[in-house]
Design an enzyme around this catalytic site. Structure first.
Site, PDB file in Angstrom:
ATOM      1  N   GLY A 264       0.750  -1.244   0.000  1.00  0.00           N
ATOM      2  CA  GLY A 264       0.000   0.000   0.000  1.00  0.00           C
ATOM      3  C   GLY A 264       0.779   1.292   0.000  1.00  0.00           C
TER       4      GLY A 264
ATOM      5  CD  GLU B 244       0.383  -9.072   1.841  1.00  0.00           C
ATOM      6  OE1 GLU B 244      -0.527  -8.422   1.295  1.00  0.00           O
ATOM      7  OE2 GLU B 244       0.154 -10.056   2.580  1.00  0.00           O
ATOM      8  N   PRO B 245       4.521  -5.054  -0.581  1.00  0.00           N
ATOM      9  CG  PRO B 245       6.720  -4.283  -0.736  1.00  0.00           C
ATOM     10  CD  PRO B 245       5.857  -5.278  -0.003  1.00  0.00           C
TER      11      PRO B 245
ATOM     12  NE  ARG C 257      -2.875   2.958 -11.297  1.00  0.00           N
ATOM     13  CZ  ARG C 257      -2.807   4.164 -10.791  1.00  0.00           C
ATOM     14  NH1 ARG C 257      -2.275   5.146 -11.471  1.00  0.00           N
ATOM     15  NH2 ARG C 257      -3.256   4.390  -9.570  1.00  0.00           N
TER      16      ARG C 257
ATOM     17  CE1 TYR D 203      -8.823   1.520  -9.556  1.00  0.00           C
ATOM     18  CE2 TYR D 203      -6.864   1.744 -10.896  1.00  0.00           C
ATOM     19  CZ  TYR D 203      -7.767   0.953 -10.216  1.00  0.00           C
ATOM     20  OH  TYR D 203      -7.592  -0.408 -10.207  1.00  0.00           O
TER      21      TYR D 203
ATOM     22  CB  CYS E 240     -15.345   2.896 -30.161  1.00  0.00           C
ATOM     23  SG  CYS E 240     -14.450   2.686 -31.694  1.00  0.00           S
TER      24      CYS E 240
ATOM     25  CE1 TYR F 232      -1.911  -3.507  -8.666  1.00  0.00           C
ATOM     26  CE2 TYR F 232      -0.808  -1.488  -7.957  1.00  0.00           C
ATOM     27  CZ  TYR F 232      -1.262  -2.759  -7.676  1.00  0.00           C
ATOM     28  OH  TYR F 232      -1.077  -3.292  -6.433  1.00  0.00           O
TER      29      TYR F 232
HETATM   30  N1  LLP Z   1      -1.510  -7.122  -0.774  1.00  0.00           N
HETATM   31  C1  LLP Z   1      -2.822  -7.226  -1.060  1.00  0.00           C
HETATM   32  C2  LLP Z   1      -3.615  -8.209  -0.340  1.00  0.00           C
HETATM   33  C3  LLP Z   1      -3.387  -6.415  -2.047  1.00  0.00           C
HETATM   34  O1  LLP Z   1      -4.685  -6.518  -2.323  1.00  0.00           O
HETATM   35  C4  LLP Z   1      -2.591  -5.466  -2.738  1.00  0.00           C
HETATM   36  C5  LLP Z   1      -3.157  -4.619  -3.772  1.00  0.00           C
HETATM   37  C6  LLP Z   1      -1.212  -5.409  -2.418  1.00  0.00           C
HETATM   38  C7  LLP Z   1      -0.715  -6.241  -1.417  1.00  0.00           C
HETATM   39  C8  LLP Z   1      -0.272  -4.460  -3.097  1.00  0.00           C
HETATM   40  O2  LLP Z   1      -0.635  -3.145  -2.837  1.00  0.00           O
HETATM   41  P1  LLP Z   1       0.289  -1.936  -3.340  1.00  0.00           P
HETATM   42  O3  LLP Z   1       1.566  -1.974  -2.552  1.00  0.00           O
HETATM   43  O4  LLP Z   1       0.525  -2.119  -4.781  1.00  0.00           O
HETATM   44  O5  LLP Z   1      -0.518  -0.736  -3.062  1.00  0.00           O
HETATM   45  N2  LLP Z   1      -5.146  -1.372  -9.556  1.00  0.00           N
HETATM   46  C9  LLP Z   1      -5.044  -0.338  -8.536  1.00  0.00           C
HETATM   47  C10 LLP Z   1      -4.403  -0.860  -7.284  1.00  0.00           C
HETATM   48  C11 LLP Z   1      -5.132  -2.046  -6.706  1.00  0.00           C
HETATM   49  C12 LLP Z   1      -4.449  -2.631  -5.501  1.00  0.00           C
HETATM   50  C13 LLP Z   1      -5.040  -3.935  -5.142  1.00  0.00           C
HETATM   51  N3  LLP Z   1      -4.392  -4.606  -4.058  1.00  0.00           N
HETATM   52  C14 LLP Z   1      -4.293   0.844  -9.120  1.00  0.00           C
HETATM   53  O6  LLP Z   1      -3.908   0.814 -10.282  1.00  0.00           O
HETATM   54  O7  LLP Z   1      -4.122   1.865  -8.428  1.00  0.00           O
END
Ligand code: LLP
Length: 422
Positions: free
Chosen positions: A242, A279-280, A318, A322, A350, A378
């Site tokens: 996150g 979990e980055p 994206r 979003y 389209c 993403y």
């Molecule tokens: N762990 C879990 C359980 C998750 O669901 C996610 C992301 C991560 C780790 C990794 O999170 P990060 O470090 O990347 O923030 N498609 C969206 C982002 C969706 C994230 C979903 N879960 C975007 O393009 O902003």
């Protein structure tokens, strides 16, 4: 200066490390994803430094970018992986990753996926509901093995991010409500087919402040105290992913800032022995990639100027999904002769939602090359074949060398497996 340190201008041309993006686009065509190996290493190192010598396992959230070459790089650095499907597990194995460093998240794990994960002997299942827990126990019993489990709890904290990527609130589908967790742990503890190893949460994505993490952590530490009273000991605490990145002018907290506070909280509660799992996803790859696209047509209209480019929402969803901002750089910015105007950068699909950036002041001519910045996370993983568009090629740059890590999809492969009626 661009938002991404490994993508900078040299002699008026934007480069990935030492490779000219003009040259890469000429050789490989557009749209084209270009990643930097050095940027990946830098992001990995920022987590390494943050560990401060403590037991921290970084399980890369591979949904952000799951190209095998990226996975192999991170596996070589020592990464584990956060997976959310049997497909992602297969990728980890294909890339030479270590399944014993895999955590398996997601609300809808299917039988075949649970079986594959048990066969691969993953580190643990991040269990998201009581019924999933029972399902895993049943499958482990069928296979005569023991499943390592951690409960993903929903701490009900607001991560102050876009609602689509906020996951730790009560009304999200994710995790087990924290007040229900002690009962579900008690159920798991009675089960001979389950081995409780940890607790987990993931509160959202593109989080720029530390306070939501600390709010969640505090709730998790209270839960760990409650569990200890029930006689349940854990060996790890997983705080999810996150951490945000800079897309434009954000100043997101760094891994060191986050972990310094996390370690303080663990020490204060006498829980320094717990392994910390992270979990980055985005913060590992987001600023390690750009999407190159060429201007096909300039289309001035009464209300707006459109730059119609050859990348589209199928390549990078994206912005439209979003309302996300990605910086747009001209790869060879024009010095004179062309007036800068405000453009909407749109694709050929389209749909009115097919835009990549809006209202950007750029001096453009047809055929100019643009870089959509911060597209390493993403981007490709969310790409589709909508409008029967082959997915872009992917390049991984290493200094002066560019490696094709996925060729452009072949048009005919898009429908080669389809069948006509007899
Ligand atoms: N762990 C879990 C359980 C998750 O669901 C996610 C992301 C991560 C780790 C990794 O999170 P990060 O470090 O990347 O923030 N498609 C969206 C982002 C969706 C994230 C979903 N879960 C975007 O393009 O902003």
């Amino acid at each position: 200066m661009t938002v991404a340190p490994n993508f900078q201008f040299h002699n008026g041309v934007l480069h990935a490390e030492q490779c000219s993006l003009e040259d890469l686009a000429k050789e490989h065509g557009t749209p084209l994803y270009v990643y930097s190996r050095k940027a990946l290493k830098d992001a990995w190192d920022s987590y390494e430094q943050a560990k401060q010598g403590r037991d921290v396992l970084v399980c890369y959230g591979m949904k952000a970018n799951s190209n095998l070459a990226i996975l192999r790089e991170l596996a070589n650095h020592g990464a584990g992986f956060d997976i959310v499907s049997g497909g992602e597990l297969a990728r980890v194995i294909a890339a030479g990753g270590d399944p014993r460093k895999v955590v398996f998240s997601g609300v809808g794990k299917q039988r075949w996926e649970i079986e594959a994960a048990l066969d691969a002997q993953i580190k643990c299942f991040n269990v998201e509901s009581k019924n999933e827990l029972l399902h895993i126990a049943q499958i482990a019993a069928d296979k005569k093995c023991v499943a390592p489990i951690s409960l993903r709890v929903n701490p009900d904290v607001d991560a102050h991010t876009h609602p689509y990527i906020s996951t730790g609130l009560k009304d999200n589908k994710f995790g087990i409500a924290i007040e229900d967790a002690p009962d579900v742990y008690a159920l798991a503890a009675q089960h001979p087919q389950l081995n409780i190893v940890g607790v987990d949460c993931h509160i959202g994505s593109q989080i720029t402040e530390i306070s939501p993490y600390l709010d969640a952590l505090d709730k998790l530490l209270n839960l760990i105290d409650t569990l200890a009273k029930q006689g349940i000991q854990l060996s790890h605490l997983d705080l999810g992913g996150g951490l945000g990145i800079r897309y434009t002018d954000e100043t997101p907290a760094t891994p060191t800032m986050l972990l310094t506070e996390v370690f303080k909280a663990l020490d204060a509660r006498g829980l320094a022995h717990l392994q910390l799992v992270l979990e980055p996803g985005r913060s590992m790859v987001g600023n390690a990639g750009v999407l190159l696209t060429r201007v096909e047509y300039l289309k001035p209209s009464e209300a707006k100027n459109f730059a119609i480019v050859d990348a589209a929402m199928n390549d990078l969803i994206r912005p439209t999904l979003y309302d996300a901002w990605h910086d747009v750089e001209a790869v060879s910015p024009r010095q004179s002769g062309t007036t800068a105007l405000e453009y909407d950068i749109v694709g050929p699909i389209c749909e009115s939602g097919d835009w990549l950036a809006r209202g950007r002041k750029l001096a453009l001519e047809q055929n100019d090359l643009l870089a959509i910045m911060s597209a390493g996370a993403y981007g490709f993983t969310m790409a589709s074949n909508y409008n029967t568009r082959p997915r872009a090629a992917e390049i991984l740059v290493d200094g002066t060398t560019a490696h094709v890590v996925r060729p452009r999809e072949d048009l005919h492969s898009l429908f080669a497996s389809e069948r006509l009626l007899p």
